[in-house]
Design an enzyme around this catalytic site. Sequence first.
Site, PDB file in Angstrom:
ATOM      1  N   GLU A  69       0.841  -1.198   0.000  1.00  0.00           N
ATOM      2  CA  GLU A  69       0.000   0.000   0.000  1.00  0.00           C
ATOM      3  C   GLU A  69       0.874   1.246   0.000  1.00  0.00           C
ATOM      4  O   GLU A  69       1.693   1.458   0.890  1.00  0.00           O
ATOM      5  CB  GLU A  69      -0.900   0.026   1.243  1.00  0.00           C
ATOM      6  CG  GLU A  69      -1.742   1.293   1.285  1.00  0.00           C
ATOM      7  CD  GLU A  69      -2.700   1.373   2.473  1.00  0.00           C
ATOM      8  OE1 GLU A  69      -2.823   0.390   3.225  1.00  0.00           O
ATOM      9  OE2 GLU A  69      -3.323   2.433   2.623  1.00  0.00           O
ATOM     10  N   LYS A 105     -20.068  12.348  -8.835  1.00  0.00           N
ATOM     11  CA  LYS A 105     -19.193  12.912  -9.869  1.00  0.00           C
ATOM     12  C   LYS A 105     -18.000  11.999 -10.137  1.00  0.00           C
ATOM     13  O   LYS A 105     -17.289  11.620  -9.197  1.00  0.00           O
ATOM     14  CB  LYS A 105     -18.694  14.292  -9.408  1.00  0.00           C
ATOM     15  CG  LYS A 105     -19.790  15.355  -9.377  1.00  0.00           C
ATOM     16  CD  LYS A 105     -20.184  15.656 -10.809  1.00  0.00           C
ATOM     17  CE  LYS A 105     -21.260  16.705 -10.895  1.00  0.00           C
ATOM     18  NZ  LYS A 105     -21.801  16.806 -12.256  1.00  0.00           N
ATOM     19  N   LYS A 146     -15.496  12.768 -12.445  1.00  0.00           N
ATOM     20  CA  LYS A 146     -14.338  13.498 -13.016  1.00  0.00           C
ATOM     21  C   LYS A 146     -13.084  13.409 -12.132  1.00  0.00           C
ATOM     22  O   LYS A 146     -12.009  13.105 -12.640  1.00  0.00           O
ATOM     23  CB  LYS A 146     -14.686  14.973 -13.280  1.00  0.00           C
ATOM     24  CG  LYS A 146     -15.303  15.216 -14.649  1.00  0.00           C
ATOM     25  CD  LYS A 146     -14.237  15.368 -15.715  1.00  0.00           C
ATOM     26  CE  LYS A 146     -14.722  15.009 -17.117  1.00  0.00           C
ATOM     27  NZ  LYS A 146     -16.076  15.361 -17.491  1.00  0.00           N
ATOM     28  N   GLN A 162     -11.515  10.134 -12.660  1.00  0.00           N
ATOM     29  CA  GLN A 162     -10.874  10.037 -13.973  1.00  0.00           C
ATOM     30  C   GLN A 162      -9.515  10.733 -13.951  1.00  0.00           C
ATOM     31  O   GLN A 162      -8.533  10.237 -14.498  1.00  0.00           O
ATOM     32  CB  GLN A 162     -11.748  10.686 -15.043  1.00  0.00           C
ATOM     33  CG  GLN A 162     -13.041   9.936 -15.316  1.00  0.00           C
ATOM     34  CD  GLN A 162     -13.868  10.635 -16.387  1.00  0.00           C
ATOM     35  OE1 GLN A 162     -13.336  11.194 -17.340  1.00  0.00           O
ATOM     36  NE2 GLN A 162     -15.178  10.622 -16.223  1.00  0.00           N
ATOM     37  N   GLY A 173      -1.124   8.085  26.397  1.00  0.00           N
ATOM     38  CA  GLY A 173      -0.837   9.486  26.122  1.00  0.00           C
ATOM     39  C   GLY A 173       0.521   9.896  26.647  1.00  0.00           C
ATOM     40  O   GLY A 173       1.169   9.160  27.386  1.00  0.00           O
ATOM     41  N   CYS A 222      -2.119   2.040  29.774  1.00  0.00           N
ATOM     42  CA  CYS A 222      -0.789   2.649  29.831  1.00  0.00           C
ATOM     43  C   CYS A 222      -0.837   3.966  30.617  1.00  0.00           C
ATOM     44  O   CYS A 222      -0.842   3.948  31.840  1.00  0.00           O
ATOM     45  CB  CYS A 222      -0.244   2.823  28.412  1.00  0.00           C
ATOM     46  SG  CYS A 222       1.546   2.942  28.386  1.00  0.00           S
ATOM     47  N   GLY A 244      -3.337   5.620  31.107  1.00  0.00           N
ATOM     48  CA  GLY A 244      -4.578   5.456  31.867  1.00  0.00           C
ATOM     49  C   GLY A 244      -4.368   4.676  33.156  1.00  0.00           C
ATOM     50  O   GLY A 244      -5.097   4.862  34.132  1.00  0.00           O
ATOM     51  N   ARG A 247       7.924   4.809  28.644  1.00  0.00           N
ATOM     52  CA  ARG A 247       9.224   5.063  29.281  1.00  0.00           C
ATOM     53  C   ARG A 247       9.116   5.098  30.806  1.00  0.00           C
ATOM     54  O   ARG A 247      10.098   5.011  31.503  1.00  0.00           O
ATOM     55  CB  ARG A 247       9.765   6.437  28.868  1.00  0.00           C
ATOM     56  CG  ARG A 247      10.322   6.479  27.490  1.00  0.00           C
ATOM     57  CD  ARG A 247      11.037   7.788  27.214  1.00  0.00           C
ATOM     58  NE  ARG A 247      11.001   8.078  25.797  1.00  0.00           N
ATOM     59  CZ  ARG A 247      11.754   7.471  24.892  1.00  0.00           C
ATOM     60  NH1 ARG A 247      12.628   6.564  25.254  1.00  0.00           N
ATOM     61  NH2 ARG A 247      11.645   7.766  23.610  1.00  0.00           N
ATOM     62  N   HIS A 267      -0.677  -2.228  26.082  1.00  0.00           N
ATOM     63  CA  HIS A 267      -1.780  -1.843  25.187  1.00  0.00           C
ATOM     64  C   HIS A 267      -2.482  -3.096  24.651  1.00  0.00           C
ATOM     65  O   HIS A 267      -2.141  -3.568  23.567  1.00  0.00           O
ATOM     66  CB  HIS A 267      -1.246  -1.006  24.020  1.00  0.00           C
ATOM     67  CG  HIS A 267      -0.712   0.320  24.434  1.00  0.00           C
ATOM     68  ND1 HIS A 267      -1.520   1.414  24.620  1.00  0.00           N
ATOM     69  CD2 HIS A 267       0.542   0.725  24.717  1.00  0.00           C
ATOM     70  CE1 HIS A 267      -0.786   2.444  25.002  1.00  0.00           C
ATOM     71  NE2 HIS A 267       0.467   2.063  25.071  1.00  0.00           N
ATOM     72  N   GLU A 293      -5.185  -3.363  23.276  1.00  0.00           N
ATOM     73  CA  GLU A 293      -5.883  -3.088  22.006  1.00  0.00           C
ATOM     74  C   GLU A 293      -5.034  -3.448  20.791  1.00  0.00           C
ATOM     75  O   GLU A 293      -5.555  -3.593  19.689  1.00  0.00           O
ATOM     76  CB  GLU A 293      -6.311  -1.614  21.922  1.00  0.00           C
ATOM     77  CG  GLU A 293      -5.205  -0.589  22.042  1.00  0.00           C
ATOM     78  CD  GLU A 293      -4.843  -0.260  23.494  1.00  0.00           C
ATOM     79  OE1 GLU A 293      -5.312  -0.990  24.394  1.00  0.00           O
ATOM     80  OE2 GLU A 293      -4.093   0.701  23.711  1.00  0.00           O
TER      81      GLU A 293
HETATM   82  N1  GLN Z   1       3.729   8.681  28.724  1.00  0.00           N
HETATM   83  C1  GLN Z   1       3.720   7.450  29.420  1.00  0.00           C
HETATM   84  C2  GLN Z   1       5.055   6.741  29.365  1.00  0.00           C
HETATM   85  O1  GLN Z   1       5.875   7.046  28.549  1.00  0.00           O
HETATM   86  C3  GLN Z   1       2.616   6.547  28.903  1.00  0.00           C
HETATM   87  C4  GLN Z   1       2.845   6.059  27.509  1.00  0.00           C
HETATM   88  C5  GLN Z   1       1.604   5.500  26.845  1.00  0.00           C
HETATM   89  O2  GLN Z   1       0.481   5.753  27.276  1.00  0.00           O
HETATM   90  N2  GLN Z   1       1.805   4.783  25.756  1.00  0.00           N
HETATM   91  O3  GLN Z   1       5.316   5.857  30.154  1.00  0.00           O
END
Ligand code: GLN
Length: 501
Positions: free
Chosen positions: A104, A150, A152, A155, A320, A347, A349, A431, A476, A478
Amino acid sequence: MKADPYLNIDAGTLNPIEHGEVFVLDDGMECDQDLGNYERFLDQSLNETNYLTTGQVMKAIIDKERALGYEGKTVEFFQDPPREIISRIQKCVKTNHAEIIVFEVGGTVGEYQNLLFLEANRLLKLRYPRDVLHVHVTYLPIPSSIGEMKSKPAQMSIQQLFASGIHADFVLARSQVAIDEKRKEKIAIACGLDPAGIISAPDVENIYQVPLNFENQDLSDKILQKMHIKPRKKDLSDWKIMVNRALVAPKTAKIAMVGKYFSTGDFTLSDAYLSVIESVKHAAAKNDIKAKMTWIDSTQIEKEGPDILAGYDGIVVPGGFGGRAVEGIIQSIKYARQNKIPYFGLCFGMQLAAVEFARNVAGFKDAHTTEINPKTKHPIIHVMESQKEKVEKKDLGGTMRLGSWDFKATAGTKFAKTYGKLEGSERHRHRYEFNNQYRKVFEKKGMIIAATTKDGKLVESLELKDHPFFIGVQFHPELKSRPMHPHPLYLAFMEAVAKAQ
Ligand code: GLN
């Protein structure tokens, strides 16, 4: 395999507001969120060879040049990068033992940035005419003031691709609705294409309907035929059942996602947490619920207070970095803890749940993570020993604790019950870590260490006692949830949500 036109080596240094979620593979590669889609659709784990950026290509060439690898020859801009790209494609094929590779090219036809990838594709087709085919994804707008589809712009983009020496074998016509015969014909005539190669790709309610829609148009058979490969028997019945279950789910649950990467100009960008959203949906469908997710920018909580969270059946705080809008997140976690709303912290969270608990239950008023307040008297979350030197030296690209690491669960916890086993592995990207000095007081006050690394040194999960569901994880989950195999922790969270309704 995804090719991104950026000069970044990987997606790890990109702000999620800029580029969407950073998806992490088992081997620690930080890549574009599309790799997450690939893993979810293929139900297969990928590796670093599946992700390519212009930065990687250029770095390899310059390193080779400095090592006299070109033996005195001129390194040519339009020759050597495409060669490097082709060798990377071949490496990916080999590493994955692939019979077919979908490559891709990110960005849009006609933009300057991805010309080298298109050139590599042109050369590949010249080299292997029977084995390479090109699929062009184009868009057909239906301007609301006109109400007519459309063709165009489509195309023009197909013709623009000609200018790069590439003739599309298939055109995927993205639009709000299915493309009709009249427009198919128009495009076919204007661009010299076989109308059978123009495939309708309308918006769908559930993203996992996409392959079913393609199969209704025999796309895979058509592709295999062009590649001189015999079509195989395929059975999409399990996939159909999964999609159907999600579509007809009788109940709805309201989930608040409280994060900091939602606003972009006047628009809301949920892409920054794409895998979290998908994982909630996978688990919701398995519980026969539809998840109605609301993106709440934590700055809004700071302005209006956490009461706007009343009425939600579950609260998720995703990953985050950095201090902006963090107090709003902490207030939301407190709200979930006190009001016994199912809470799932991923994480950051988990880290902020620890900060909230330290401040409001353990009584360490100025507790914080040193990522945000390096001078706090109570560094509940602090930088990992192995990360200190990297942070000081600003060696920050691809150096976090990344990829799959094993964990050991604490027997008797919800966490352990959820997995149904005491050991497993999950993908990481961080980290900072929970400060072990606070383990004892946390456990005494009711926050259990639900999992650690195998050697017991690093906290991998925290779980609140006497709460319907309050789990934070340092990893994570997810990144490993798949529509056919929802992640156990997401399933347990959604079960708790369903029960709380
Ligand atoms: N900022 C946090 C750390 O670096 C959490 C990282 C995250 O949520 N992926 O440990």
